[in-house]
Design a protein around this motif. Structure first.
Motif, PDB file in Angstrom:
ATOM      1  N   SER A  14       0.825  -1.208   0.000  1.00 27.13           N
ATOM      2  CA  SER A  14       0.000   0.000   0.000  1.00 27.13           C
ATOM      3  C   SER A  14       0.857   1.255   0.000  1.00 27.13           C
ATOM      4  O   SER A  14       1.870   1.331   0.707  1.00 27.13           O
ATOM      5  N   LEU A  15       0.439   2.243  -0.816  1.00 31.62           N
ATOM      6  CA  LEU A  15       1.045   3.567  -0.749  1.00 31.62           C
ATOM      7  C   LEU A  15       0.372   4.351   0.374  1.00 31.62           C
ATOM      8  O   LEU A  15      -0.547   3.842   1.040  1.00 31.62           O
ATOM      9  N   LEU A  16       0.796   5.592   0.600  1.00 31.01           N
ATOM     10  CA  LEU A  16       0.202   6.395   1.672  1.00 31.01           C
ATOM     11  C   LEU A  16      -1.279   6.667   1.420  1.00 31.01           C
ATOM     12  O   LEU A  16      -2.051   6.861   2.356  1.00 31.01           O
ATOM     13  N   SER A  17      -1.665   6.658   0.151  1.00 34.26           N
ATOM     14  CA  SER A  17      -3.067   6.887  -0.211  1.00 34.26           C
ATOM     15  C   SER A  17      -3.926   5.638  -0.040  1.00 34.26           C
ATOM     16  O   SER A  17      -5.105   5.671  -0.343  1.00 34.26           O
ATOM     17  N   LYS A  18      -3.289   4.555   0.435  1.00 36.05           N
ATOM     18  CA  LYS A  18      -3.945   3.245   0.583  1.00 36.05           C
ATOM     19  C   LYS A  18      -4.108   2.527  -0.753  1.00 36.05           C
ATOM     20  O   LYS A  18      -4.656   1.419  -0.816  1.00 36.05           O
ATOM     21  N   ASP A  70       7.419  11.133   0.636  1.00 37.26           N
ATOM     22  CA  ASP A  70       7.127  11.836  -0.617  1.00 37.26           C
ATOM     23  C   ASP A  70       7.057  10.848  -1.780  1.00 37.26           C
ATOM     24  O   ASP A  70       6.185  10.950  -2.657  1.00 37.26           O
ATOM     25  N   LEU A  71       7.985   9.882  -1.800  1.00 40.80           N
ATOM     26  CA  LEU A  71       7.991   8.899  -2.879  1.00 40.80           C
ATOM     27  C   LEU A  71       6.790   7.953  -2.794  1.00 40.80           C
ATOM     28  O   LEU A  71       6.343   7.427  -3.814  1.00 40.80           O
ATOM     29  N   ALA A  72       6.271   7.753  -1.592  1.00 40.31           N
ATOM     30  CA  ALA A  72       5.110   6.872  -1.422  1.00 40.31           C
ATOM     31  C   ALA A  72       3.795   7.602  -1.657  1.00 40.31           C
ATOM     32  O   ALA A  72       2.719   7.019  -1.492  1.00 40.31           O
ATOM     33  N   THR A  73       3.897   8.871  -2.052  1.00 37.91           N
ATOM     34  CA  THR A  73       2.708   9.663  -2.368  1.00 37.91           C
ATOM     35  C   THR A  73       2.533   9.687  -3.883  1.00 37.91           C
ATOM     36  O   THR A  73       3.335  10.294  -4.597  1.00 37.91           O
TER      37      THR A  73
END
Length: 325
Positions: A14-18, A70-73
Motif C-alpha cells: 500500500s502507498l500512503l493513499s492506501k 514523498d515517494l510513497a505519495t
C-alpha cells in the motif's frame, strides 16, 4: 500488532493513499532503494568514532524517512506540499562546502576501503546514486515531488565528501600512533653512549658533503642534527636558495624523527601507502629525498639534511657526507 500482516502475500503493498500497487512497481523500487541507502548509512554511523559525522548521518537518516513518504505519495497535486523542500537541498550544499574546506585534496580516483566507516559511506553513496536513477525512471511514468531527485543527487555528493573526511581523520589518528611509536626512544639508545664527540664528527660530515656539492658545482645548504633533532651545525653555501635553509634542517630532523631516509618516507607517504598523510601531522616532516639518519655502531647519532639541487643530487651529497662517518 504482528510484524507479519500477510497483506502483501499476493505481491502488492500500500502507498500512503492506501492505493495497492505491485512491489516491483517503479515507485516501490524507488523508495525501497532509498531505504537501502538509509541502512548503509546506519552501518557507517555504527562504524565511525567521529561524533560530528554521526550527527550528520543521523540527521540525514531522518530526512530520508520524509523523502520516502514523498515517494510513497502517488498523487502530486501541489509541489509545495512535499515534505522535502529546497531548504533541505540548500542545507546539503552548505554542508558539502564546509566539508570540502576540511578535507585533504585527492587528485586521483578513490578506491573505497581505506577504513570501515569510509567504505560504508561509499556503499551508501552508490546506493543513493541508484535510488536517484530509480526516481528518474519513475518520473517518466508518474509524478514525483520536484525536490526529491535533487535531494538524492546532492546527498550522493555529500556522502562522497563525508567518506573522505571520515577516512582521512581516522588515517591521521593511525599515522599519529605509528609516529609516536617511532619517536619513543629505545632503552638501548637512552643508556648507550656515542663513541665520538657529536660536534667534531658533525663538522667532518658537513665538510665531506660540502666538498661533494662543490665538485658537482651546486650551491647547497647542509644541516646536521643530533639524535634529538636539534641542530648541531649548518652551512649555507654562496648563492644557495633561501628556502633551502629550512628544508635542509627539516630533512635532517625528519630522518631522525622517523629513523629512515626521507626518500623512503616519501614512498611510504604516497596515496594508499602506510604513512599516507604523515606530512600533514607535523609541519617539519619533509617527505622527499635529501635527509638521512646517521648511526654510530647501531646507536642513532643524528641526521644529515641537504637541499639546493634536485632530489637525486641532494641524496648524492647527503650520502657523501654520510660516507665520511
Amino acid at each position: 500488532m504482528k510484524v507479519y500482516t500477510k497483506t502483501g502475500d499476493a505481491g502488492q503493498t500500500s502507498l500512503l493513499s492506501k492505493e495497492r500497487v505491485y512491489k516491483d512497481s517503479a515507485r516501490v523500487q524507488a523508495y525501497g532503494t532509498v531505504d537501502e541507502a538509509n541502512a548503509a548509512m546506519g552501518l557507517a554511523k555504527s562504524l565511525t568514532e567521529k561524533d560530528w559525522a554521526k550527527e550528520i548521518i543521523h540527521k540525514i537518516q531522518g530526512e530520508l524517512i520524509f523523502l520516502n513518504a514523498d515517494l510513497a505519495t502517488a498523487e502530486v497535486t501541489n509541489h509545495s506540499n512535499s515534505r522535502i523542500s529546497n531548504t533541505h537541498i540548500e542545507s546539503l550544499e552548505k554542508l558539502i562546502d564546509s566539508l570540502e574546506e576540511r578535507r585533504i585534496p585527492q587528485p586521483y580516483f578513490v578506491t573505497p576501503g581505506s577504513t570501515a566507516a569510509g567504505a560504508a559511506l561509499d556503499l551508501a553513496r552508490t546506493i543513493t546514486r541508484r535510488a536517484e536513477r530509480c526516481v528518474v525512471a519513475l518520473k517518466r511514468e508518474e509524478q514525483v515531488f520536484a525536490p526529491v531527485p535533487l535531494y538524492l543527487n546532492r546527498l550522493s555528493d555529500l556522502l562522497f565528501v563525508l567518506a573522505r573526511c571520515v577516512e582521512q581523520e581516522e588515517l591521521l589518528v593511525n599515522i599519529t600512533k605509528k609516529v609516536q611509536g617511532i619517536l619513543e626512544p629505545s632503552a638501548f639508545n637512552n643508556n648507550a653512549k656515542l663513541s665520538i664527540p657529536v660536534l667534531t664528527k658533525s663538522r667532518q660530515l658537513l665538510d665531506a658533503a660540502r666538498n661533494k656539492a662543490l665538485e658537482m658545482g651546486i650551491a647547497m645548504v647542509i644541516a646536521i642534527v643530533d639524535n634529538n633533532g636539534t641542530l648541531v651545525v649548518q652551512e649555507r653555501m654562496d648563492n644557495s636558495l633561501l628556502a633551502s635553509v629550512a628544508l635542509a634542517l627539516d630533512k635532517a630532523y625528519t630522518a631522525v624523527a622517523l629513523r629512515m631516509p626521507t626518500a623512503q618516507a616519501a614512498a611510504l607517504a604516497a596515496p594508499g601507502q602506510e604513512l599516507y598523510g604523515i606530512n600533514t601531522t607535523n609541519s617539519r616532516l619533509v617527505v622527499f629525498g635529501g635527509g638521512l639518519p646517521i648511526y654510530d655502531q647501531g646507536i642513532l647519532f643524528g641526521g644529515i639534511g641537504v637541499s639546493g639541487g634536485s632530489v637525486a643530487q641532494d641524496i648524492l651529497v647527503a650520502n657523501a657526507g654520510l660516507a665520511a662517518f
